[in-house]
Scaffold this active site. Structure first.
Site, PDB file in Angstrom:
ATOM      1  N   HIS A 106      -0.823   3.280  -8.897  1.00 47.61           N
ATOM      2  CA  HIS A 106      -2.013   2.356  -9.565  1.00 47.61           C
ATOM      3  C   HIS A 106      -1.766   3.056 -10.373  1.00 47.61           C
ATOM      4  O   HIS A 106      -1.515   4.343 -11.075  1.00 47.61           O
ATOM      5  CB  HIS A 106      -3.244   2.312  -9.390  1.00 47.61           C
ATOM      6  CG  HIS A 106      -4.219   3.323  -9.124  1.00 47.61           C
ATOM      7  ND1 HIS A 106      -4.355   3.463  -8.459  1.00 47.61           N
ATOM      8  CD2 HIS A 106      -4.642   3.602 -10.428  1.00 47.61           C
ATOM      9  CE1 HIS A 106      -5.935   4.600  -8.490  1.00 47.61           C
ATOM     10  NE2 HIS A 106      -5.792   4.929  -9.784  1.00 47.61           N
ATOM     11  N   HIS A 166      -2.772   2.569 -14.520  1.00 46.96           N
ATOM     12  CA  HIS A 166      -3.593   2.731 -16.167  1.00 46.96           C
ATOM     13  C   HIS A 166      -2.521   2.060 -17.253  1.00 46.96           C
ATOM     14  O   HIS A 166      -2.191   2.842 -17.400  1.00 46.96           O
ATOM     15  CB  HIS A 166      -4.561   3.471 -16.530  1.00 46.96           C
ATOM     16  CG  HIS A 166      -5.785   3.903 -15.623  1.00 46.96           C
ATOM     17  ND1 HIS A 166      -6.570   3.985 -15.130  1.00 46.96           N
ATOM     18  CD2 HIS A 166      -5.197   4.914 -14.122  1.00 46.96           C
ATOM     19  CE1 HIS A 166      -7.242   4.332 -13.941  1.00 46.96           C
ATOM     20  NE2 HIS A 166      -5.942   4.826 -13.292  1.00 46.96           N
ATOM     21  N   HIS A 208       1.156  -1.030   0.459  1.00 45.63           N
ATOM     22  CA  HIS A 208      -0.078   0.354  -0.263  1.00 45.63           C
ATOM     23  C   HIS A 208       0.698   1.380  -0.230  1.00 45.63           C
ATOM     24  O   HIS A 208       1.739   1.896   0.846  1.00 45.63           O
ATOM     25  CB  HIS A 208      -1.264   0.181   1.382  1.00 45.63           C
ATOM     26  CG  HIS A 208      -2.086   1.379   1.081  1.00 45.63           C
ATOM     27  ND1 HIS A 208      -3.030   1.271   0.241  1.00 45.63           N
ATOM     28  CD2 HIS A 208      -1.469   2.670   1.691  1.00 45.63           C
ATOM     29  CE1 HIS A 208      -3.299   2.706   0.651  1.00 45.63           C
ATOM     30  NE2 HIS A 208      -2.399   3.295   1.247  1.00 45.63           N
TER      31      HIS A 208
HETATM   32  P1  5GP Z   1      -8.199   6.235 -10.484  1.00 44.24           P
HETATM   33  O1  5GP Z   1      -9.267   7.331 -11.069  1.00 44.24           O
HETATM   34  O2  5GP Z   1      -7.891   6.533  -9.524  1.00 44.24           O
HETATM   35  O3  5GP Z   1      -6.764   6.868 -11.104  1.00 44.24           O
HETATM   36  O4  5GP Z   1      -7.981   5.102 -11.505  1.00 44.24           O
HETATM   37  C1  5GP Z   1      -9.357   4.017 -10.267  1.00 44.24           C
HETATM   38  C2  5GP Z   1      -9.457   3.152 -11.230  1.00 44.24           C
HETATM   39  O5  5GP Z   1     -10.285   1.623 -10.580  1.00 44.24           O
HETATM   40  C3  5GP Z   1     -10.931   3.411 -12.251  1.00 44.24           C
HETATM   41  O6  5GP Z   1     -10.720   3.101 -13.817  1.00 44.24           O
HETATM   42  C4  5GP Z   1     -11.722   2.530 -12.145  1.00 44.24           C
HETATM   43  O7  5GP Z   1     -12.513   2.759 -12.696  1.00 44.24           O
HETATM   44  C5  5GP Z   1     -11.421   1.288 -11.183  1.00 44.24           C
HETATM   45  N1  5GP Z   1     -11.872   0.669  -9.946  1.00 44.24           N
HETATM   46  C6  5GP Z   1     -12.740   1.571  -9.073  1.00 44.24           C
HETATM   47  N2  5GP Z   1     -13.207   0.462  -8.132  1.00 44.24           N
HETATM   48  C7  5GP Z   1     -12.763  -0.699  -8.832  1.00 44.24           C
HETATM   49  C8  5GP Z   1     -13.509  -1.933  -8.592  1.00 44.24           C
HETATM   50  O8  5GP Z   1     -13.579  -2.158  -7.358  1.00 44.24           O
HETATM   51  N3  5GP Z   1     -12.779  -3.259  -9.162  1.00 44.24           N
HETATM   52  C9  5GP Z   1     -12.242  -2.987 -10.312  1.00 44.24           C
HETATM   53  N4  5GP Z   1     -11.643  -4.176 -10.990  1.00 44.24           N
HETATM   54  N5  5GP Z   1     -11.251  -1.558 -10.765  1.00 44.24           N
HETATM   55  C10 5GP Z   1     -11.784  -0.452  -9.860  1.00 44.24           C
HETATM   56 ZN    ZN Z   2      -4.125  -0.153  -0.492  1.00 42.49          ZN
END
Ligand code: 5GP
Ligand code: ZN
Length: 119
Positions: A105, A107, A51
């Site tokens: 994370h 993408h 984390h």
């Molecule tokens: P961020 O907006 O923080 O850069 O990206 C978070 C990503 O996590 C988003 O693209 C969202 O669709 C994905 N996400 C959120 N909750 C979940 C989940 O429970 N499972 C999966 N597989 N993806 C998730």
């Molecule tokens: Zn975490």
């Protein structure tokens, strides 16, 4: 397990298997799974299992795993068949960056001609 986790963190729960995910690839320190709301034909999230809240929290002690994230991305691009066509790796940090999950994370987006600049 010898890495830090946060019991309230969504992606730590995914790493533990408490929340199901579609795994694409895994190593000792890195986990990759399909985004629940894909923004491209291929949309894979790659995370360190440890984390780390965001890019703001990287330091000399914990940042080595980020190179493993990029090695994992290159490997996934090959096994999923989009290495030659190309792809994009994105990290959103903080509110203005559009970060919605507080576990760092990356993408991995592929499968269509991605536009630039992002919105
Ligand atoms: P961020 O907006 O923080 O850069 O990206 C978070 C990503 O996590 C988003 O693209 C969202 O669709 C994905 N996400 C959120 N909750 C979940 C989940 O429970 N499972 C999966 N597989 N993806 C998730
Ligand atoms: Zn975490």
């Amino acid at each position: 397990m010898c890495y830090k986790t946060d019991e309230n963190c969504l992606f730590c729960k995914i790493v533990k298997g408490d929340i199901p995910s579609t795994k694409v690839y895994e190593t000792e320190k890195v986990y990759a799974f399909r985004d629940i709301e894909p923004q491209a034909p291929q949309h894979i999230i790659i995370i360190p299992k440890e984390h780390i809240a965001s890019a703001n929290d990287l330091n000399g002690e914990n940042a080595e795993v980020i190179s493993e994230v990029f090695v994992a991305a290159a490997h996934i691009a090959k096994i999923e068949g989009f290495a030659d066509n190309g792809y994009r790796i994105v990290n959103n940090c903080g509110n203005d960056g559009g970060q919605t999950v507080g576990h760092i994370h990356f993408h991995l987006l592929a499968g269509r001609n991605l536009q630039w600049p992002p919105g």
